[in-house]
Design an enzyme around this catalytic site. Structure first.
Site, PDB file in Angstrom:
ATOM      1  N   ASP A  64      85.899  53.573   0.085  1.00 17.44           N
ATOM      2  CA  ASP A  64      85.643  55.013   0.196  1.00 17.44           C
ATOM      3  C   ASP A  64      84.906  55.306   1.496  1.00 17.44           C
ATOM      4  O   ASP A  64      85.140  56.310   2.155  1.00 17.44           O
ATOM      5  CB  ASP A  64      84.762  55.491  -0.971  1.00 17.44           C
ATOM      6  CG  ASP A  64      85.528  55.472  -2.277  1.00 17.44           C
ATOM      7  OD1 ASP A  64      86.718  55.083  -2.249  1.00 17.44           O
ATOM      8  OD2 ASP A  64      84.930  55.822  -3.313  1.00 17.44           O
ATOM      9  N   PHE A 120      87.255  55.321   4.355  1.00 15.89           N
ATOM     10  CA  PHE A 120      88.084  56.521   4.254  1.00 15.89           C
ATOM     11  C   PHE A 120      87.297  57.745   4.761  1.00 15.89           C
ATOM     12  O   PHE A 120      87.791  58.528   5.569  1.00 15.89           O
ATOM     13  CB  PHE A 120      88.513  56.732   2.791  1.00 15.89           C
ATOM     14  CG  PHE A 120      89.486  57.859   2.596  1.00 15.89           C
ATOM     15  CD1 PHE A 120      90.851  57.645   2.703  1.00 15.89           C
ATOM     16  CD2 PHE A 120      89.037  59.142   2.308  1.00 15.89           C
ATOM     17  CE1 PHE A 120      91.754  58.689   2.523  1.00 15.89           C
ATOM     18  CE2 PHE A 120      89.922  60.187   2.133  1.00 15.89           C
ATOM     19  CZ  PHE A 120      91.284  59.953   2.231  1.00 15.89           C
ATOM     20  N   GLU A 148     112.501  61.186 -19.828  1.00 19.90           N
ATOM     21  CA  GLU A 148     111.196  61.339 -19.172  1.00 19.90           C
ATOM     22  C   GLU A 148     110.136  61.743 -20.171  1.00 19.90           C
ATOM     23  O   GLU A 148     110.445  62.190 -21.267  1.00 19.90           O
ATOM     24  CB  GLU A 148     111.282  62.475 -18.140  1.00 19.90           C
ATOM     25  CG  GLU A 148     112.311  62.266 -17.096  1.00 19.90           C
ATOM     26  CD  GLU A 148     112.685  63.570 -16.416  1.00 19.90           C
ATOM     27  OE1 GLU A 148     112.045  64.614 -16.676  1.00 19.90           O
ATOM     28  OE2 GLU A 148     113.630  63.533 -15.622  1.00 19.90           O
ATOM     29  N   LYS A 181     107.388  64.307 -21.568  1.00 23.71           N
ATOM     30  CA  LYS A 181     107.184  65.750 -21.480  1.00 23.71           C
ATOM     31  C   LYS A 181     105.689  65.974 -21.301  1.00 23.71           C
ATOM     32  O   LYS A 181     104.911  65.894 -22.249  1.00 23.71           O
ATOM     33  CB  LYS A 181     107.688  66.471 -22.728  1.00 23.71           C
ATOM     34  CG  LYS A 181     107.632  67.971 -22.544  1.00 23.71           C
ATOM     35  CD  LYS A 181     108.394  68.686 -23.633  1.00 23.71           C
ATOM     36  CE  LYS A 181     108.568  70.161 -23.320  1.00 23.71           C
ATOM     37  NZ  LYS A 181     107.326  70.879 -23.107  1.00 23.71           N
ATOM     38  N   ASP A 218     102.130  67.575 -20.801  1.00 28.73           N
ATOM     39  CA  ASP A 218     101.557  68.790 -21.375  1.00 28.73           C
ATOM     40  C   ASP A 218     100.561  69.404 -20.396  1.00 28.73           C
ATOM     41  O   ASP A 218      99.359  69.161 -20.472  1.00 28.73           O
ATOM     42  CB  ASP A 218     100.865  68.433 -22.700  1.00 28.73           C
ATOM     43  CG  ASP A 218     100.666  69.659 -23.557  1.00 28.73           C
ATOM     44  OD1 ASP A 218     101.148  70.740 -23.180  1.00 28.73           O
ATOM     45  OD2 ASP A 218     100.002  69.548 -24.610  1.00 28.73           O
ATOM     46  N   GLU A 245     104.689  68.946 -13.052  1.00 33.28           N
ATOM     47  CA  GLU A 245     103.692  69.399 -14.016  1.00 33.28           C
ATOM     48  C   GLU A 245     102.311  69.050 -13.472  1.00 33.28           C
ATOM     49  O   GLU A 245     102.067  67.900 -13.081  1.00 33.28           O
ATOM     50  CB  GLU A 245     103.934  68.677 -15.351  1.00 33.28           C
ATOM     51  CG  GLU A 245     103.253  69.316 -16.523  1.00 33.28           C
ATOM     52  CD  GLU A 245     104.065  70.475 -17.140  1.00 33.28           C
ATOM     53  OE1 GLU A 245     105.056  70.937 -16.543  1.00 33.28           O
ATOM     54  OE2 GLU A 245     103.661  70.919 -18.226  1.00 33.28           O
ATOM     55  N   TYR A 300     102.713  65.265 -11.755  1.00 33.64           N
ATOM     56  CA  TYR A 300     103.887  64.405 -11.957  1.00 33.64           C
ATOM     57  C   TYR A 300     105.154  65.204 -11.702  1.00 33.64           C
ATOM     58  O   TYR A 300     105.327  66.299 -12.254  1.00 33.64           O
ATOM     59  CB  TYR A 300     103.892  63.849 -13.386  1.00 33.64           C
ATOM     60  CG  TYR A 300     102.952  62.675 -13.536  1.00 33.64           C
ATOM     61  CD1 TYR A 300     103.384  61.389 -13.257  1.00 33.64           C
ATOM     62  CD2 TYR A 300     101.633  62.874 -13.922  1.00 33.64           C
ATOM     63  CE1 TYR A 300     102.522  60.314 -13.368  1.00 33.64           C
ATOM     64  CE2 TYR A 300     100.756  61.800 -14.038  1.00 33.64           C
ATOM     65  CZ  TYR A 300     101.216  60.522 -13.759  1.00 33.64           C
ATOM     66  OH  TYR A 300     100.363  59.462 -13.858  1.00 33.64           O
ATOM     67  N   LYS A 356     117.731  64.352 -20.324  1.00 33.19           N
ATOM     68  CA  LYS A 356     118.579  65.156 -19.424  1.00 33.19           C
ATOM     69  C   LYS A 356     119.862  64.403 -19.093  1.00 33.19           C
ATOM     70  O   LYS A 356     119.807  63.193 -18.844  1.00 33.19           O
ATOM     71  CB  LYS A 356     117.838  65.421 -18.103  1.00 33.19           C
ATOM     72  CG  LYS A 356     116.547  66.189 -18.253  1.00 33.19           C
ATOM     73  CD  LYS A 356     115.757  66.239 -16.950  1.00 33.19           C
ATOM     74  CE  LYS A 356     114.458  66.995 -17.170  1.00 33.19           C
ATOM     75  NZ  LYS A 356     113.531  66.887 -16.041  1.00 33.19           N
ATOM     76  N   LYS A 378     110.086  66.735 -29.366  1.00 33.34           N
ATOM     77  CA  LYS A 378     108.626  66.860 -29.458  1.00 33.34           C
ATOM     78  C   LYS A 378     108.100  65.995 -30.577  1.00 33.34           C
ATOM     79  O   LYS A 378     108.686  65.958 -31.662  1.00 33.34           O
ATOM     80  CB  LYS A 378     108.265  68.321 -29.720  1.00 33.34           C
ATOM     81  CG  LYS A 378     108.499  69.198 -28.527  1.00 33.34           C
ATOM     82  CD  LYS A 378     107.332  70.111 -28.395  1.00 33.34           C
ATOM     83  CE  LYS A 378     107.559  71.204 -27.398  1.00 33.34           C
ATOM     84  NZ  LYS A 378     106.465  72.142 -27.404  1.00 33.34           N
ATOM     85  N   CYS A 421      67.047  75.188 -34.823  1.00 33.70           N
ATOM     86  CA  CYS A 421      67.439  73.945 -34.149  1.00 33.70           C
ATOM     87  C   CYS A 421      67.235  72.750 -35.089  1.00 33.70           C
ATOM     88  O   CYS A 421      66.148  72.583 -35.641  1.00 33.70           O
ATOM     89  CB  CYS A 421      66.588  73.775 -32.888  1.00 33.70           C
ATOM     90  SG  CYS A 421      66.868  72.205 -32.076  1.00 33.70           S
ATOM     91  N   CYS A 477      64.236  70.505 -33.468  1.00 34.84           N
ATOM     92  CA  CYS A 477      62.823  70.899 -33.336  1.00 34.84           C
ATOM     93  C   CYS A 477      62.478  72.129 -34.161  1.00 34.84           C
ATOM     94  O   CYS A 477      61.365  72.631 -34.091  1.00 34.84           O
ATOM     95  CB  CYS A 477      62.483  71.142 -31.870  1.00 34.84           C
ATOM     96  SG  CYS A 477      63.264  72.622 -31.210  1.00 34.84           S
ATOM     97  N   CYS A 485      69.020  76.415 -28.159  1.00 33.93           N
ATOM     98  CA  CYS A 485      67.645  76.286 -28.600  1.00 33.93           C
ATOM     99  C   CYS A 485      66.741  76.595 -27.412  1.00 33.93           C
ATOM    100  O   CYS A 485      66.841  75.936 -26.379  1.00 33.93           O
ATOM    101  CB  CYS A 485      67.411  74.855 -29.102  1.00 33.93           C
ATOM    102  SG  CYS A 485      65.656  74.491 -29.269  1.00 33.93           S
ATOM    103  N   CYS A 521      61.832  70.368 -27.214  1.00 35.79           N
ATOM    104  CA  CYS A 521      62.917  69.881 -28.063  1.00 35.79           C
ATOM    105  C   CYS A 521      63.380  68.520 -27.524  1.00 35.79           C
ATOM    106  O   CYS A 521      63.811  68.433 -26.359  1.00 35.79           O
ATOM    107  CB  CYS A 521      64.026  70.933 -28.019  1.00 35.79           C
ATOM    108  SG  CYS A 521      65.462  70.529 -28.980  1.00 35.79           S
TER     109      CYS A 521
END
Ligand code: IVH
Length: 684
Positions: free
Chosen positions: A34, A37, A113, A115, A117, A173, A223, A288, A312, A406, A409, A424, A430
């Protein structure tokens, strides 16, 4: 470096950064650290600032966002964004296959593929560069969210492949992986904000944020599942997706080709088993017909393509009894209700709890003691109650009321107008809240006090050695030595013994001592002023220079600082209006913490590397306040000028520099230098 050399260097850096970005975010196989980079990125940023006309929207520097979209434009899709017919049964799937074979015969294959969400997006590429990203909308027109989409690291902003179609559109998606979703909701809970119900809502909410810098922090992923356009490399879907993968897009490895419906069914079963171990939500698979010519032959109904269908998975459900509602008090005092259930086996795991989110959600369900409830482990990570079987309720069952006090407390809970969350108010009495404040204070990005894990803090609080952050600096060796306790891990139920032996105590006390060197901006963040994050604390520290000035500033003074809005300004005022906080700050000051930004080191008058040079300073800087920078310029022999003219030598540009200054600098050909460049000038 002349401009031509800079152009070449910029181009080289962009290519390198894009390559590393791809290895990290798409392939998950980073090649450099990192740190390395960031170094390349800083170099590119600095050159782009110096040569603003060489800046480009598809540069990797644009991934961090920053641009604000006031209103998302509505844009017409070149190709309509269709949805899919659904099925939940293998019988219907067989019927789908029969219909297809009737039209195109037996010589064909399916692409199968996941699906995903999330949120559908159309990504338009022209001459290899991302030119537009549009949400589905009503399928014909959607919202243009390009600025926000540019911050998603797995979406290439530029493709370097040869033989690329001049223009094409990807269908994909945008999803929020589970890890990011959990982190985001934890953060929201910390800020007393209402939570996202699932990763899909979180992804869609994130895409519609006005500030793209915030989107960049949401860790969205993308994706690709479709490609549209003229002159595509292949005449079939699966092969083109494979090509898109070569171009640098994320296409799931679980995408496959099947020669008949039996293989498709095997695929469906295989994915169903894998489903719970995927790092993101899917709600089924999509099947497909692979060849475009055959897709065309099959055509469309009024709503869906006839060449594709989604299978599904049923949400995994179970029926059980509600035993009680428990209340968890978060580190900021937010109280979350949780349903305690009679344990029930759902899809291989025992479910004992379900999330109830907040009082409104609880009211909606109208829960009564001993209710029979339908629970579902669907897309969501934590099961939820989807239905209450009212007909099975006994007539004398008592309705469950949201807790009034609560559970930790016993303080009366409050709920602000317009907010969904109860909390609270006993913030410094607390236990989970005390613990939360201390954990935040010692965390890595705040005071970075090592050796004090959650368990140890809990033991110290239980033994009344600490009740606030100032107490940490008054701890004595003898008080800690020998403390011990058996603690039970809330999640795993495992017990472990926590003990404070000689070495541990010394380590803790040394780490606390060392934290006195932590810079003021981090101390300010560590104080845990509600809503004040790291960036806000930095900006405040640079702007005011010390805590005293912040404490004495008015609401309007605070608002004048970049990044500080009304909510944070109000919270800062509230913090310093509270005598208890003033007392704690006083004790911390006495203990020797940093409450002012570091002074600029005195330099000898003979060191005048900026002699004869004139500077215009604009924007906000990382390491100095504006007045400090001006002071440094003079100290080093330079001159401060208020406005740009052709005689100005340098424009020293910080964050949020005005566009007019930038334009003028380009017009007069004045080099634009960054804070880093400036530091180099005065130190070499
Ligand atoms: S294909 C003409 N493939 O599901 C075909 N869609 O109901 C159009 N989705 O809005 C879509 N994963 O957001 C397709 N592998 C996939 C998908 C997928 C998720 C979503 C997409 C679309 C909805 C269709």
């Amino acid at each position: 470096m002349d401009k031509e050399q800079a152009r070449k260097k910029i181009e080289k850096l962009r290519k390198q950064l894009n390559e590393h970005n791809y290895k990290y975010y798409v392939l998950d196989e980073p090649e450099i650290s990192d740190f390395e980079f960031d170094k390349l990125m800083k170099e590119l940023e600095s050159l782009e600032k110096q040569y603003p006309d060489l800046a480009a929207p598809d540069s990797p520097t644009q991934r961090v966002g920053g641009e604000i979209t006031k209103k998302f434009n509505t844009v017409k899709h070149k190709y309509p964004m269709l949805s899919l017919g659904n099925t939940y049964s293998m019988e219907e799937l067989t019927e789908f296959d029969t219909r297809i074979r009737k039209t195109i015969g037996t010589d064909f294959s399916y692409a199968c593929e996941l699906k995903f969400d999330g949120v559908a997006i159309g990504l338009v590429y022209k001459k290899g560069r991302l030119s537009q990203a549009v949400t589905r909308g009503d399928g014909t027109k959607g919202d243009e969210v390009t600025t926000n989409v540019r911050t998603i690291k797995s979406i290439p902003l530029r493709i370097y492949a040869s033989n690329l179609p001049d223009e094409f559109e990807l269908r994909a998606e945008i999803i929020m992986p589970h890890k990011s979703f959990i982190r985001l909701n934890e953060e929201k809970q910390k800020n007393n904000e209402s939570l996202f119900a699932n990763p899909r809502n979180a992804a869609s909410g994130s895409l519609k944020l006005q500030d793209s810098a915030l989107v960049a922090k949401r860790n969205l992923d993308c994706y690709v599942y479709g490609i549209l356009g003229k002159d595509l490399p292949f005449e079939s879907h699966f092969e083109n997706l494979a090509k898109a993968r070569e171009w640098g897009f994320k296409v799931s490895d679980l995408t496959t080709r099947c020669n008949n419906i039996n293989d498709v069914m095997d695929y469906i079963e295989k994915i169903e088993k894998k489903r719970t171990s995927l790092p993101y939500d899917i709600d089924g698979v999509v099947i497909k017909v692979n060849s475009y010519a055959q897709q065309e032959q099959l055509g469309y109904t009024s709503k869906f393509p006839r060449w594709a269908i989604s299978y599904k998975y049923k949400a995994e459900q179970g029926i059980t009894r509600l035993l009680d509602v428990a209340y968890q008090v978060g580190r900021t005092g937010a109280v979350t209700p949780v349903a305690i259930l009679e344990p029930v086996l759902v899809a291989g795991t025992t479910v004992k709890r379900a999330s109830l989110y907040n009082a409104d959600k609880m009211e909606e369900l109208g829960l009564h003691y001993a209710d029979t409830v339908h629970i579902e482990k669907g897309g969501e990570i934590i099961p939820k109650i989807v239905e209450v079987k009212k007909d099975l309720r006994s007539p004398d069952a008592k309705k469950i009321q949201f807790a009034s006090h609560c559970p930790e407390c016993k303080t009366k809970l409050v709920r602000n107008d317009g907010e969904a969350v109860h909390y609270c108010p006993n913030s410094d009495g607390c236990p989970p809240q005390i613990q939360g404040k201390i954990e935040h204070f010692i965390s890595r990005r705040a005071m970075d006090i090592e050796g004090l894990g959650e368990g140890r803090i809990e033991v110290m609080i239980k033994n009344k050695l600490i009740t606030n952050i100032a107490d940490l600096y008054e701890l004595k060796y003898d008080q800690l030595l020998g403390l011990e306790k058996i603690v039970t891990d809330e999640i795993t139920g495992k017990q472990k013994k926590i003990s404070f032996r000689e070495k541990t105590v010394n380590n803790i006390l040394n780490a606390i001592e060392k934290s006195k060197e932590v810079s003021f901006e981090r101390v300010l963040y560590a104080l845990g002023i509600r809503y004040l994050g790291e960036t806000g604390a930095k900006k405040l520290a640079r702007h005011f220079g010390g805590l005293k000035q912040i404490k004495e500033s008015s609401f309007d003074d605070l608002l004048a600082v970049p990044e500080i809005g009304e909510r944070i300004a109000g919270s800062i005022k509230d913090f310093f209006d509270d005598e208890r906080n003033i007392e704690i700050v006083k004790r911390l000051e006495k203990s020797g913490l940093q409450f002012e930004i570091e002074k600029i080191p005195e330099t000898s008058k003979s060191e005048q590397p900026l002699k004869g040079k004139s500077f215009v300073v604009s924007g906000v800087f990382e390491r100095y306040s504006r007045s400090q920078i001006k002071e440094l310029i003079e100290l080093k022999g330079g001159k401060n000028i208020s406005s740009l003219s052709s005689k100005t030598d340098y424009l020293l540009a910080g964050d949020k520099m005005g566009p007019e200054k930038k334009r003028k600098a380009v017009e007069f050909n004045i080099p634009i230098i960054s804070e880093d460049d400036f530091e180099l000038m005065i130190t070499t």
